[in-house]
Design an enzyme around this catalytic site. Structure first.
Site, PDB file in Angstrom:
ATOM      1  N   PRO A   1       2.101   1.490 -11.054  1.00 33.08           N
ATOM      2  CA  PRO A   1       1.970   0.054 -10.817  1.00 33.08           C
ATOM      3  C   PRO A   1       1.023  -0.394  -9.565  1.00 33.08           C
ATOM      4  CG  PRO A   1       3.982   1.290  -9.559  1.00 33.08           C
ATOM      5  CD  PRO A   1       3.143   2.149 -10.455  1.00 33.08           C
ATOM      6  N   THR A   2       0.519  -1.448 -10.113  1.00 34.15           N
ATOM      7  CA  THR A   2      -0.527  -2.129  -8.743  1.00 34.15           C
ATOM      8  C   THR A   2      -0.368  -3.575  -8.717  1.00 34.15           C
ATOM      9  OG1 THR A   2      -2.344  -1.807 -10.144  1.00 34.15           O
ATOM     10  CG2 THR A   2      -2.326  -0.021  -8.491  1.00 34.15           C
TER      11      THR A   2
ATOM     12  N   SER B   1       4.109  -3.715 -11.805  1.00 33.34           N
ATOM     13  CA  SER B   1       4.617  -3.979 -10.512  1.00 33.34           C
ATOM     14  C   SER B   1       5.399  -5.150 -10.379  1.00 33.34           C
ATOM     15  CB  SER B   1       3.406  -3.975  -9.553  1.00 33.34           C
ATOM     16  OG  SER B   1       3.618  -4.404  -8.488  1.00 33.34           O
TER      17      SER B   1
ATOM     18  N   TYR C   1      10.423  -3.464  -6.604  1.00 32.58           N
ATOM     19  CA  TYR C   1      10.655  -3.370  -5.285  1.00 32.58           C
ATOM     20  C   TYR C   1      12.136  -3.605  -4.788  1.00 32.58           C
ATOM     21  CZ  TYR C   1       5.687  -2.644  -4.034  1.00 32.58           C
ATOM     22  OH  TYR C   1       4.174  -2.088  -3.882  1.00 32.58           O
TER      23      TYR C   1
ATOM     24  N   THR D   1      10.559   2.323  -6.207  1.00 29.69           N
ATOM     25  CA  THR D   1       9.323   2.529  -5.330  1.00 29.69           C
ATOM     26  C   THR D   1      10.286   2.604  -3.966  1.00 29.69           C
ATOM     27  OG1 THR D   1       7.768   1.648  -6.411  1.00 29.69           O
ATOM     28  CG2 THR D   1       7.308   2.348  -4.034  1.00 29.69           C
TER      29      THR D   1
ATOM     30  N   ARG E   1      -2.592  -2.613   7.209  1.00 32.38           N
ATOM     31  CA  ARG E   1      -3.912  -2.240   6.629  1.00 32.38           C
ATOM     32  C   ARG E   1      -4.774  -3.057   7.369  1.00 32.38           C
ATOM     33  NH1 ARG E   1      -0.568  -2.413   1.790  1.00 32.38           N
ATOM     34  NH2 ARG E   1      -1.411  -4.347   1.177  1.00 32.38           N
TER      35      ARG E   1
ATOM     36  N   LYS F   1       9.998   6.765  -7.246  1.00 32.55           N
ATOM     37  CA  LYS F   1       8.355   7.086  -6.710  1.00 32.55           C
ATOM     38  C   LYS F   1       8.394   6.713  -5.295  1.00 32.55           C
ATOM     39  CE  LYS F   1       4.029   4.529  -7.313  1.00 32.55           C
ATOM     40  NZ  LYS F   1       3.685   3.708  -6.261  1.00 32.55           N
TER      41      LYS F   1
ATOM     42  N   SER G   1       4.464  10.845  -4.202  1.00 31.62           N
ATOM     43  CA  SER G   1       3.665   9.594  -3.848  1.00 31.62           C
ATOM     44  C   SER G   1       3.525   9.203  -2.491  1.00 31.62           C
ATOM     45  CB  SER G   1       3.861   8.415  -4.787  1.00 31.62           C
ATOM     46  OG  SER G   1       3.159   7.413  -4.470  1.00 31.62           O
TER      47      SER G   1
ATOM     48  N   HIS H   1       2.185   6.033  -1.787  1.00 33.78           N
ATOM     49  CA  HIS H   1       1.776   4.831  -1.946  1.00 33.78           C
ATOM     50  C   HIS H   1       0.253   4.695  -1.923  1.00 33.78           C
ATOM     51  CE1 HIS H   1       3.983   1.031  -2.790  1.00 33.78           C
ATOM     52  NE2 HIS H   1       2.708   0.518  -2.604  1.00 33.78           N
TER      53      HIS H   1
ATOM     54  N   ASP I   1       1.308  10.961  -7.647  1.00 34.48           N
ATOM     55  CA  ASP I   1       0.132  10.112  -7.692  1.00 34.48           C
ATOM     56  C   ASP I   1      -0.536  10.032  -6.213  1.00 34.48           C
ATOM     57  OD1 ASP I   1       1.055   8.150  -6.096  1.00 34.48           O
ATOM     58  OD2 ASP I   1       1.644   6.847  -7.636  1.00 34.48           O
TER      59      ASP I   1
ATOM     60  N   VAL J   1      -6.011  10.750  -7.422  1.00 33.03           N
ATOM     61  CA  VAL J   1      -6.455  11.440  -8.698  1.00 33.03           C
ATOM     62  C   VAL J   1      -7.701  10.471  -9.025  1.00 33.03           C
ATOM     63  CG1 VAL J   1      -6.049  11.427 -11.140  1.00 33.03           C
ATOM     64  CG2 VAL J   1      -4.167  11.841  -9.552  1.00 33.03           C
ATOM     65  N   ARG J   2      -8.889  11.163  -9.149  1.00 37.73           N
ATOM     66  CA  ARG J   2     -10.292  10.584  -9.252  1.00 37.73           C
ATOM     67  C   ARG J   2     -11.088  11.160 -10.508  1.00 37.73           C
ATOM     68  NH1 ARG J   2      -7.739   7.926  -6.502  1.00 37.73           N
ATOM     69  NH2 ARG J   2      -8.037   6.877  -4.681  1.00 37.73           N
TER      70      ARG J   2
ATOM     71  N   ARG K   1      -5.815   3.880  -8.102  1.00 33.25           N
ATOM     72  CA  ARG K   1      -7.199   3.065  -7.947  1.00 33.25           C
ATOM     73  C   ARG K   1      -8.064   3.385  -8.829  1.00 33.25           C
ATOM     74  NH1 ARG K   1      -5.509   4.300  -2.894  1.00 33.25           N
ATOM     75  NH2 ARG K   1      -5.376   2.857  -1.341  1.00 33.25           N
TER      76      ARG K   1
HETATM   77  C1  LIG Z   1      -4.086  -2.564  -4.896  1.00 30.11           C
HETATM   78  C2  LIG Z   1      -2.924  -1.476  -4.761  1.00 30.11           C
HETATM   79  C3  LIG Z   1      -1.704  -2.148  -4.928  1.00 30.11           C
HETATM   80  C4  LIG Z   1      -0.442  -1.594  -5.141  1.00 30.11           C
HETATM   81  N1  LIG Z   1       0.710  -2.039  -5.603  1.00 30.11           N
HETATM   82  C5  LIG Z   1       1.678  -1.150  -5.806  1.00 30.11           C
HETATM   83  C6  LIG Z   1       2.980  -1.714  -6.185  1.00 30.11           C
HETATM   84  O1  LIG Z   1       3.064  -3.099  -6.390  1.00 30.11           O
HETATM   85  N2  LIG Z   1       4.037  -0.814  -6.375  1.00 30.11           N
HETATM   86  C7  LIG Z   1       3.919   0.292  -6.314  1.00 30.11           C
HETATM   87  O2  LIG Z   1       4.995   0.992  -6.412  1.00 30.11           O
HETATM   88  N3  LIG Z   1       2.975   0.858  -5.942  1.00 30.11           N
HETATM   89  C8  LIG Z   1       1.858   0.181  -5.455  1.00 30.11           C
HETATM   90  N4  LIG Z   1       0.575   0.715  -5.392  1.00 30.11           N
HETATM   91  C9  LIG Z   1       0.420   2.162  -5.348  1.00 30.11           C
HETATM   92  C10 LIG Z   1       0.076   2.902  -6.442  1.00 30.11           C
HETATM   93  O3  LIG Z   1       1.289   2.801  -7.403  1.00 30.11           O
HETATM   94  C11 LIG Z   1      -0.255   4.313  -6.456  1.00 30.11           C
HETATM   95  O4  LIG Z   1       1.067   5.030  -5.595  1.00 30.11           O
HETATM   96  C12 LIG Z   1      -1.395   4.774  -5.674  1.00 30.11           C
HETATM   97  O5  LIG Z   1      -2.171   3.549  -5.857  1.00 30.11           O
HETATM   98  C13 LIG Z   1      -1.737   6.078  -6.029  1.00 30.11           C
HETATM   99  O6  LIG Z   1      -2.839   6.504  -5.241  1.00 30.11           O
HETATM  100  P1  LIG Z   1      -4.633   6.302  -5.747  1.00 30.11           P
HETATM  101  O7  LIG Z   1      -4.887   4.989  -5.748  1.00 30.11           O
HETATM  102  O8  LIG Z   1      -5.399   7.186  -4.512  1.00 30.11           O
HETATM  103  O9  LIG Z   1      -4.561   6.700  -6.937  1.00 30.11           O
HETATM  104  C14 LIG Z   1      -0.514  -0.036  -5.238  1.00 30.11           C
HETATM  105  C15 LIG Z   1      -1.801   0.525  -4.851  1.00 30.11           C
HETATM  106  C16 LIG Z   1      -2.967   0.089  -4.599  1.00 30.11           C
HETATM  107  C17 LIG Z   1      -4.157   0.477  -4.536  1.00 30.11           C
END
Ligand SMILES: Cc1cc2nc3c(=O)[nH]c(=O)nc-3n(C[C@H](O)[C@H](O)[C@H](O)COP(=O)(O)O)c2cc1C
Length: 385
Positions: free
Chosen positions: A82-83, A111, A134, A160, A169, A256, A278, A280, A311, A314-315, A335
């Site tokens: 989720p993002t 998300s 959330y 989460t 941030r 998560k 995770s 986040h 998570d 991971v790239r 990402r």
């Molecule tokens: C821009 C952004 C928004 C995110 N929004 C959420 C979200 O809404 N809910 C959530 O559980 N995690 C959110 N995350 C965390 C991601 O689900 C994930 O845990 C994280 O991006 C993993 O790390 P990585 O980006 O290095 O792969 C977000 C991450 C990013 C970069």
């Protein structure tokens, strides 16, 4: 520098293409992490420190990357995680990601802060869907979202648990990205340098976060992208509340944001079906342990009772291989697929998944693994820095 998708042969190239397309404050919102970004970097570094020790003289002409993944088959040991706020980077980006996941045969997690509704995703991307909730202070809203996800056929609820409060941030603070957004000569200049994005936001209705509509902070306002969810989290949410959520949700429950083995027994005991190690993506607690470094302790505490996913950082396909070798059941992309969609919408999201798939396949072949079950920690070595 502008980069065409065809020139993007790695996730890092997709990242550069996204950076070239977006105004800097917007790119930094997606790319950045909390405070000094130590955890953000460590998540990636932890994979890079681990070395592979390949097995040879095995027939790797055919490779099978499919496996059961949280209760159902998946073509790869991955889901798109989720993002939030994706539509601010690419209009329709949530649907683009969900469709890319469905086409790749993997789950997609929507998300709470998405810029598409629960029903829109279910209508337009009929693959395996998870809804990430959330824990909002507004419990009636939370209950409504969860029951809508059930009606729309989402198979899993992702809770989460790693942000009782929002992270700090500093890239966003430097750009004045928040609520209200401060227009400074510097960020006005940055928006002016990306006229296509800026005109689109000015001339068309800005994206909204439908699941959060009407909560504190004006969701129809692009300035609210950081604050709406953050202002509405419930910091009092605890294990009893999680148990109540478990009782009310008939589908699979994925928790998560677990990194400390001491939390595992209680969460598994109340009926979670999977855990995601995770932090986040380093966006909340800085100097928190890297996901890969936390994985062994969570696996040890889980004692095989539930699948443990990971998570953070991971790239590369080889990163997925390393997580599996340590015992993870799979990974969520964050990402990696985000850079894809920000660089080029649906084709960009598909490209990100294709890169990870090709790299995982090549790593398996080069390490002598025909099936995911052949991947194990005999193929890993730790080297000193
Ligand atoms: C821009 C952004 C928004 C995110 N929004 C959420 C979200 O809404 N809910 C959530 O559980 N995690 C959110 N995350 C965390 C991601 O689900 C994930 O845990 C994280 O991006 C993993 O790390 P990585 O980006 O290095 O792969 C977000 C991450 C990013 C970069």
């Amino acid at each position: 520098m502008t980069l065409r998708l065809d020139d993007c042969y790695s996730i890092e190239r997709l990242r550069l293409a996204a950076r070239a397309r977006l105004p800097r404050p917007i790119f930094d919102f997606f790319d950045g992490g909390a405070e000094d970004e130590i955890t953000l970097r460590e998540n990636v570094d932890a994979f890079q420190r681990l070395r592979l020790s390949p097995r040879v003289l095995r027939d790797v002409s055919q490779v099978d990357m499919a496996a059961p993944f949280v209760g159902a088959p998946a073509a790869l040991p991955c889901a798109i995680g989720p993002t939030g706020a994706v539509g601010f980077g690419w209009r329709g980006g949530d649907v683009a990601l969900a469709r890319a996941a469905a086409q790749a045969g993997i789950p997609y997690a929507l998300s709470t802060s998405a810029t598409a509704s629960i029903e829109e995703i279910a209508d337009q991307a009929p693959g395996r869907l998870w809804f990430q909730a959330y824990i909002l202070q507004d419990k009636a809203r939370l209950t409504d979202l969860i029951s809508r996800a059930a009606v729309a056929g989402y198979e899993a609820l992702v809770i989460t648990v790693d942000l009782p409060v929002g992270g700090k941030r500093e890239r966003d603070l430097a750009h004045g990205l928040g609520f209200p957004m401060k227009l400074t000569p510097r960020n006005v200049c940055q928006f002016a340098r990306r006229p296509a994005w800026s005109l689109d936001m000015l001339l068309r209705r800005p994206p909204v976060m439908p699941s959060l509509a009407g909560l504190a902070g004006r969701t129809a306002d692009r300035r609210a992208m950081k604050s709406v969810a953050g202002r509405n989290y419930d910091p009092a949410f605890d294990l009893d509340d999680l148990a109540r959520l478990r009782d009310g949700w008939k589908g699979r429950l994925i928790v998560k944001g677990v990194v400390n083995g001491l939390d595992v027994d209680a969460i598994v005991g109340l009926g979670a079906d999977a855990l995601v190690v995770s932090n986040h993506g380093g966006r909340q607690l800085d100097t928190g342990i890297a996901s890969l470094a936390a994985l062994p302790e969570v696996l040890a505490a889980a004692r095989g009772r539930v699948p443990v996913l990971l998570d953070g950082g991971v790239r590369r396909g080889s990163d997925i291989f390393k997580a599996l070798a340590l015992g993870a059941a799979g990974v969520l992309t964050g990402r990696a697929t985000l850079y894809g969609v920000l660089a080029g919408g649906h084709p960009g999201a598909c490209k990100a998944l294709q890169i990870l798939r090709d790299e995982l396949q090549r790593t398996m072949q080069l390490c002598g693994a025909r099936r995911l079950a052949d991947i194990n920690d005999d193929m890993l070595r730790t080297v000193s820095p």
